[in-house]
Write a protein that holds these residues in place. Structure first.
Motif, mmCIF file in Angstrom:
data_model
loop_
_atom_site.group_PDB
_atom_site.id
_atom_site.type_symbol
_atom_site.label_atom_id
_atom_site.label_comp_id
_atom_site.label_asym_id
_atom_site.label_seq_id
_atom_site.Cartn_x
_atom_site.Cartn_y
_atom_site.Cartn_z
ATOM 1 N N LYS A 224 -2.605 11.156 -0.669
ATOM 2 C CA LYS A 224 -2.784 11.844 0.409
ATOM 3 C C LYS A 224 -4.250 12.123 0.759
ATOM 4 N N SER A 237 -3.870 3.201 5.466
ATOM 5 C CA SER A 237 -2.267 2.993 6.067
ATOM 6 C C SER A 237 -1.508 2.195 5.265
ATOM 7 N N THR A 240 -0.408 5.781 2.821
ATOM 8 C CA THR A 240 0.349 6.554 3.681
ATOM 9 C C THR A 240 0.595 6.280 5.073
ATOM 10 N N SER A 241 1.952 5.710 5.369
ATOM 11 C CA SER A 241 2.407 5.328 6.858
ATOM 12 C C SER A 241 3.821 6.065 7.026
ATOM 13 N N GLU A 242 3.455 6.889 8.114
ATOM 14 C CA GLU A 242 4.681 7.702 8.531
ATOM 15 C C GLU A 242 5.516 6.902 9.337
ATOM 16 N N GLU A 243 4.909 6.074 10.116
ATOM 17 C CA GLU A 243 5.665 5.288 10.929
ATOM 18 C C GLU A 243 6.534 4.355 10.609
ATOM 19 N N GLY A 245 7.181 3.928 7.129
ATOM 20 C CA GLY A 245 7.753 4.392 5.663
ATOM 21 C C GLY A 245 7.018 3.389 4.711
ATOM 22 N N GLN A 250 5.186 7.297 0.601
ATOM 23 C CA GLN A 250 6.430 7.410 1.181
ATOM 24 C C GLN A 250 7.298 6.393 0.284
#
Length: 533
Positions: A224, A237, A240-243, A245, A250
Motif C-alpha cells: 500500500k 491500481s 491496490t484496487s478497491e473497486e 478487488g 486485495q
C-alpha cells in the motif's frame, strides 16, 4: 554601581560554566546488529524439513520442551508512569497544575486509527514554508549499489518464524495449514522494495499472540505504501484496487482469508501474487518510474516516515526488547517517555527545520526523534542519552535505520547518538554551538536539571530554537533590574497547544513551548540601565 552592577553575558557564562568532565561517546552507525538468530532451516522458499532445529543443530520432535532462544515478544509499547508521578508530586509540593492521565502509548497503536484526524488548533503553515529546495530525497546508491554491498538488516524472518519458542510453546504458527502434497509448511517469500537493494525475507506464519508482529499484514502494508508514493496511477491500481478487488493487496488478503478457512491451494496462490508484485516493482525500477516519483517529492510524508521508523525499524529492534526501557530510577531525571511522530512533524514545521541545519535531542531515549528528523527533514541529527538500556536500543535502531532507508530509496541526514551526560559531554557542547533546533523533552526533568540547562543555552547561537514541554522562561517573565542576571533573559518564548495523543504517557491535550535565543531585549535593557546611571 560597584559590586552591585549586573554581570555581562560573558561573565554570566564564566560564573556558571559546567565542569568539563568527559563521558563515553558512542558512534552507532558502524555498530554490529545483534540480530536474533532463529534456530531454523536456511531461509529459502521451500524449507528443507518440517522438523525444527535446536541450539546444537540436531532435530528433535516439536513436542520437546525448549527455552526461548530469541528476544521476548513484541508487546505494544508501554510507557513509563514516571511523568505522571512526577507531575502529581509537583502539584502537591508547588503549584496547582493538571497531571496527564496515564494511557496506552500510541507509538505502536493500530493502523486502523484515522490519519485524517484534525487537531483542535492548527498553526497555519504556507506551502512555501514547508518546501526545502535543498533537500534531495532519492538515494542514488539505492538504485546502483550491488547486492553484495547491501547494508546489514533485520529481516522479518528473523523476528517472526516457526522456530521461536516462548514460555515452552511456539510463538508463531503456520499461517496456511491446508496444504497440497507439493506444498511445504511455512515457506519463506521474498518481497521487493522500491529500490534495487536486497529483498526482505518473510516466513508465512501468524503469531500465537495477536499483539505480536504479523508478517502477512506488513507485506500488505508495504504494498500500500509503495502504491501510494512510488508508482504512477496505472501501476498503483494494479497493486491496490478497491473497486473490483483485482489489486495485488486485495488478492493477497483474499488468499490469506481462504487459508485461515482451510482452503487447499491458498498458500501457493498467495506466493504467486507476491511473485507478480515483485515483477511489477522491478519493471518500475528499470523504466525510471520510481526514481522519478522520488525526485518529485519535496518532503517525506509522515505516513511513509511512520511506516519506516515505527512499523519497521522500531518493530525489529526495540519491540523485542522493550522491557529494557522500563528500568529507571524513580523520581530522577532518567525517565523514559516518547514524543509521537505527528507531534514531532508539527515541531519540525513550526521551527522551519531544513535539511542543511542541525537538530539535537537532549535526552534522546531510544532515538526515535533523532531518526525522524534525519528521515523526514534530511538534516544532520544528533541525540544524547545517559541511560544505558535506552542507549543500547538506540544503537540497534541507528544501525537498522540506514538499511531501511536504503530499501525505500531515501537518503536521510547524518545520524549520531552519544551515550553520556549532555551537561558534561564535550561533543554535545560543541554541537550545541551550531545547533538550529534543540528538543528537550523535559516533562519529567527535575527543577534542578532545568535550571542547569538555562546556563547551557547561553552558549547557543543567536536564533537557535529550543522546543520543550515545560518552559525555561515563563511567557509572563519581564526583564527587571532585580533579575537582570537570570540566564533566561536571552530567550524569547511562545506557548503553544498540543492536542491529544501526541505523547506516549498521556492522551490528554497540553502545552509545549517554542523558545528562541534572542539577546536583543537584554542588550537593550543593559543599554537603558547604563544610560540611567
Amino acid at each position: 554601581m560597584g559590586q552591585d552592577r549586573p554581570l555581562s553575558l560573558a561573565a554570566l557564562k564564566a560564573r556558571n560554566g559546567a565542569p568539563k568532565i568527559m563521558t563515553k561517546t558512542v558512534t552507532v552507525s558502524k555498530a554490529p546488529v545483534p540480530v536474533p538468530k532463529p534456530q531454523s532451516r536456511p531461509a529459502s522458499n521451500i524449507p528443507a524439513s518440517p522438523r525444527k532445529a535446536v541450539a546444537n543443530g540436531h532435530a528433535r520432535p516439536t513436542s520437546a520442551p525448549r527455552n526461548s532462544t530469541t528476544p521476548s515478544s513484541l508487546p505494544s509499547r508501554q510507557s513509563s508512569k514516571e511523568p505522571l508521578e512526577r507531575l502529581k508530586q509537583e502539584r502537591r509540593n508547588r503549584v496547582k497544575r493538571p497531571s496527564p492521565a496515564l494511557s496506552t502509548p500510541n507509538f505502536t497503536s493500530s493502523d486502523d486509527e484515522s490519519d485524517d484526524e484534525q487537531p483542535r488548533k492548527r498553526a497555519r503553515i504556507t506551502p512555501e514554508e514547508e518546501i526545502d529546495k535543498n533537500r534531495k530525497i532519492r538515494d542514488l546508491k539505492s538504485f546502483s549499489q550491488p547486492e553484495e554491498d547491501a547494508l546489514p538488516m533485520v529481516h522479518a524472518f528473523d523476528i517472526a518464524n516457526n522456530e521461536i519458542i516462548e514460555l515452552s510453546r511456539d510463538k508463531y504458527q503456520p499461517f496456511f495449514t491446508a496444504l497440497r502434497g507439493d506444498e511445504e509448511e511455512c515457506p519463506t517469500v521474498e518481497l521487493q522494495y522500491p529500490s534495487a537493494c536486497q529483498r526482505e525475507k518473510y516466513q508465512l506464519v501468524r503469531p500465537s499472540d495477536s499483539s505480536d508482529f504479523k508478517p502477512l499484514s506488513e507485506i500488505e502494508d508495504n504494498m500500500k505504501i509503495v502504491a501510494g508514493f512510488y508508482l504512477d496511477e496505472k501501476s498503483a491500481s494494479l497493486v491496490t484496487s478497491e473497486e473490483d478487488g483485482s489489486g495485488f493487496v486485495q488478492q493477497l488478503h483474499r488468499q490469506a482469508t481462504l487459508g485461515l478457512k482451510g482452503r487447499v491451494g491458498a498458500q501457493s496462490r498467495y506466493c504467486e501474487v507476491v511473485d507478480r508484485y515483485n515483477k511489477l516493482i522491478t519493471e518500475k525500477q528499470q523504466d525510471g518510474t520510481i526514481a522519478k516519483k522520488l525526485d518529485e517529492m519535496v518532503r517525506v510524508d509522515i505516513k511513509l516516515v511512520e511506516h519506516i521508523i515505527k512499523d519497521q525499524v522500531y518493530a525489529r529492534t526495540v519491540s523485542p526488547q522493550v522491557h529494557l526501557v522500563r528500568d529507571y530510577e524513580s523520581f530522577s531525571d532518567n525517565v523514559y517517555g516518547e514524543l509521537l511522530p505527528k507531534f514531532l512533524s508539527r515541531i519540525f514545521r513550526e521551527t522551519h527545520l531544513k535539511s542543511d541545519q542541525v537538530f539535537v535531542d537532549l535526552g534522546s531515549g531510544v532515538g526515535n526523534c533523532v531518526l525522524q528528523a534525519a528521515l523526514e527533514i534530511g538534516c544532520e541529527s544528533w541525540g544524547c542519552e545517559m541511560m544505558e538500556n535506552p542507549n543500547t536500543l538506540a544503537q540497534l535502531q541507528a544501525t537498522e535505520f540506514p538499511a531501511r532507508c536504503r530499501l525505500w530509496g531515501i537518503k536521510p541526514g547524518k545520524v549520531r547518538l552519544i551515550h553520556g551526560d549532555f551537561l558534561k559531554n564535550e561533543d554535545v557542547k560543541k554541537i550545541l554551538k551550531r545547533a538550529d533546533v534543540i528538543l528537550v523533552n523535559n516533562q519529567a526533568f527535575t527543577a534542578e536539571l532545568n535550571d542547569k540547562l538555562k546556563y547551557v543555552f547561553l552558549d547557543l547561537k543567536e536564533g537557535a530554537q529550543i522546543v520543550s514541554l515545560k518552559p525555561f522562561r515563563s511567557p509572563a517573565h519581564k526583564i527587571k533590574e532585580s533579575n537582570v542576571n537570570d540566564p533566561i533573559n536571552v530567550l524569547e518564548v511562545v506557548e503553544k497547544e498540543r492536542w491529544s495523543g501526541m505523547v506516549s504517557w498521556s492522551d490528554d491535550p497540553g502545552k509545549w513551548y517554542h523558545q528562541t535565543k534572542d539577546s536583543r531585549a537584554l542588550e537593550k535593557f543593559f543599554k537603558r540601565l547604563g544610560q540611567g546611571t
